[in-house]
Design a protein around this motif. Structure first.
Motif, mmCIF file in Angstrom:
data_model
loop_
_atom_site.group_PDB
_atom_site.id
_atom_site.type_symbol
_atom_site.label_atom_id
_atom_site.label_comp_id
_atom_site.label_asym_id
_atom_site.label_seq_id
_atom_site.Cartn_x
_atom_site.Cartn_y
_atom_site.Cartn_z
ATOM 1 N N MET A 51 -9.814 -10.195 -10.258
ATOM 2 C CA MET A 51 -8.796 -9.411 -10.803
ATOM 3 C C MET A 51 -7.361 -9.692 -10.565
ATOM 4 N N LEU A 52 -6.636 -9.679 -11.226
ATOM 5 C CA LEU A 52 -5.048 -9.970 -11.065
ATOM 6 C C LEU A 52 -4.444 -8.846 -10.258
ATOM 7 N N LEU A 53 -4.976 -7.748 -10.104
ATOM 8 C CA LEU A 53 -4.212 -6.642 -9.352
ATOM 9 C C LEU A 53 -4.899 -6.588 -7.828
ATOM 10 N N SER A 54 -4.318 -6.216 -6.958
ATOM 11 C CA SER A 54 -4.748 -6.185 -5.738
ATOM 12 C C SER A 54 -5.664 -4.989 -5.693
ATOM 13 N N LYS A 55 -6.441 -4.895 -4.414
ATOM 14 C CA LYS A 55 -7.386 -3.641 -4.299
ATOM 15 C C LYS A 55 -6.505 -2.429 -4.178
ATOM 16 N N SER A 56 -5.400 -2.801 -3.494
ATOM 17 C CA SER A 56 -4.454 -1.353 -3.324
ATOM 18 C C SER A 56 -4.060 -0.727 -4.588
ATOM 19 N N CYS A 57 -3.691 -1.837 -5.624
ATOM 20 C CA CYS A 57 -3.203 -1.430 -6.908
ATOM 21 C C CYS A 57 -4.170 -0.913 -7.679
ATOM 22 N N GLU A 58 -5.533 -1.265 -7.789
ATOM 23 C CA GLU A 58 -6.836 -0.730 -8.514
ATOM 24 C C GLU A 58 -6.852 0.622 -8.140
ATOM 25 N N TYR A 59 -6.953 0.942 -6.581
ATOM 26 C CA TYR A 59 -6.981 2.469 -6.157
ATOM 27 C C TYR A 59 -5.997 3.153 -6.368
ATOM 28 N N GLY A 60 -4.558 2.791 -6.344
ATOM 29 C CA GLY A 60 -3.516 3.583 -6.715
ATOM 30 C C GLY A 60 -3.543 3.878 -8.167
ATOM 31 N N LEU A 61 -4.021 3.185 -9.069
ATOM 32 C CA LEU A 61 -4.007 3.300 -10.405
ATOM 33 C C LEU A 61 -5.184 4.230 -10.920
ATOM 34 N N ARG A 62 -6.283 4.124 -10.003
ATOM 35 C CA ARG A 62 -7.471 5.217 -10.192
ATOM 36 C C ARG A 62 -7.171 6.579 -9.769
ATOM 37 N N ALA A 63 -6.388 6.557 -8.669
ATOM 38 C CA ALA A 63 -5.950 7.791 -7.868
ATOM 39 C C ALA A 63 -5.090 8.597 -8.772
ATOM 40 N N MET A 64 -3.997 7.792 -9.589
ATOM 41 C CA MET A 64 -2.864 8.317 -10.128
ATOM 42 C C MET A 64 -3.412 8.852 -11.345
ATOM 43 N N LEU A 65 -4.401 8.062 -12.014
ATOM 44 C CA LEU A 65 -5.093 8.580 -13.108
ATOM 45 C C LEU A 65 -5.910 9.772 -12.977
ATOM 46 N N TYR A 66 -6.654 10.001 -11.774
ATOM 47 C CA TYR A 66 -7.417 11.041 -11.496
ATOM 48 C C TYR A 66 -6.414 12.213 -11.352
ATOM 49 N N LEU A 67 -5.200 12.099 -10.689
ATOM 50 C CA LEU A 67 -4.215 12.988 -10.805
ATOM 51 C C LEU A 67 -3.699 13.812 -12.070
ATOM 52 N N ASP A 79 2.407 -3.207 -6.205
ATOM 53 C CA ASP A 79 1.951 -4.707 -6.179
ATOM 54 C C ASP A 79 3.506 -5.689 -6.180
ATOM 55 N N GLY A 80 4.409 -4.836 -6.863
ATOM 56 C CA GLY A 80 5.623 -5.589 -7.198
ATOM 57 C C GLY A 80 5.497 -6.134 -8.685
ATOM 58 N N ASN A 81 6.678 -6.932 -8.896
ATOM 59 C CA ASN A 81 6.548 -7.507 -10.310
ATOM 60 C C ASN A 81 6.067 -8.626 -10.549
ATOM 61 N N ASP A 82 5.482 -9.462 -9.459
ATOM 62 C CA ASP A 82 4.834 -10.642 -9.580
ATOM 63 C C ASP A 82 4.073 -10.996 -10.733
ATOM 64 N N LEU A 83 2.965 -9.890 -10.877
ATOM 65 C CA LEU A 83 1.958 -10.140 -11.965
ATOM 66 C C LEU A 83 2.595 -10.377 -13.189
ATOM 67 N N PHE A 84 3.664 -9.758 -13.435
ATOM 68 C CA PHE A 84 4.576 -9.899 -14.990
ATOM 69 C C PHE A 84 5.494 -11.160 -14.765
ATOM 70 N N GLU A 85 5.787 -11.702 -13.741
ATOM 71 C CA GLU A 85 6.792 -12.714 -13.579
ATOM 72 C C GLU A 85 6.357 -14.099 -13.076
ATOM 73 N N GLU A 86 5.358 -14.048 -12.245
ATOM 74 C CA GLU A 86 5.172 -15.259 -11.601
ATOM 75 C C GLU A 86 4.174 -16.142 -12.264
ATOM 76 N N ARG A 109 0.571 -12.669 -20.154
ATOM 77 C CA ARG A 109 1.410 -11.863 -19.170
ATOM 78 C C ARG A 109 2.261 -10.946 -20.066
ATOM 79 N N ASP A 110 3.086 -11.189 -21.163
ATOM 80 C CA ASP A 110 4.088 -10.531 -21.708
ATOM 81 C C ASP A 110 3.014 -9.455 -22.571
ATOM 82 N N ARG A 111 2.086 -9.823 -23.157
ATOM 83 C CA ARG A 111 1.266 -8.773 -23.696
ATOM 84 C C ARG A 111 0.806 -7.548 -22.529
ATOM 85 N N MET A 112 0.300 -7.951 -21.537
ATOM 86 C CA MET A 112 -0.182 -7.062 -20.621
ATOM 87 C C MET A 112 0.859 -6.223 -20.068
#
Length: 162
Positions: free
Chosen positions: A1-17, A96-103, A127-130
């Motif tokens: 996966m391109l997202l870190s585990k921290s980011c995956e968990y952050g997304l899940r937790a924010m979606l939960y909230l 995760d910062g902006n690297d996923l969308f820039e690097e 990347r642009d589509r994502m």
């Protein structure tokens, strides 16, 4: 996966909230964000994410202004804005910062239009589509993420058919 585990968990937790806020907002259409605090332990237990790890992720989201927190009885975390006003992009960048969308997807230094890597052209389009998808998708647009029972049911069904 391109997202870190921290980011995956952050997304899940924010979606939960966001789901909790949507449930309560549906009961009162004039209500804004409920700002009702949910304990980190409750979120940790419901999503099966380690408490200490989740606390660190929440600190990043708090620092980015996406969450607010309160200590003591009745404390926990809450969204700072309504779920329809928080994009998935904001969450990813906060953690995760902006690297996923820039690097470069291969992590090659100097990859760009002048010196493209073997995947540059394809990755740039994806990347642009994502990025656009993450920017245009708000928390309230994603279904409930408490998927453990759903995943367990799929695993059992696959085991029974094998």
């Amino acid at each position: 996966m391109l997202l870190s585990k921290s980011c995956e968990y952050g997304l899940r937790a924010m979606l939960y909230l966001g789901t909790l806020e949507d449930d309560e907002a549906a009961e009162d259409e004039d209500a804004g964000p409920t700002r009702e605090y949910v304990s980190i332990q409750t979120i940790s237990d419901d999503l099966e994410i380690g408490f200490s790890f989740l606390t660190k992720v929440f600190q990043q989201l708090n620092d980015a202004g996406l969450l607010t927190s309160k200590r003591g009885p009745g404390g926990g975390v809450a969204l700072t804005r309504a779920p329809d006003a928080i994009s998935l992009y904001e969450i990813v960048v906060a953690i995760d910062g902006n690297d996923l969308f820039e690097e470069c997807v291969l992590g090659l230094p100097g990859c760009g239009e002048a010196e493209p890597c073997p995947l540059h052209e394809h990755w740039t389009e994806e990347r642009d589509r994502m990025k656009t998808t993450f920017q245009r998708t708000a928390l309230n647009e994603v279904p409930d993420v408490r998927l453990t029972p759903f995943i367990d049911d799929l695993t059992e069904a696959d085991g029974a058919s094998a």
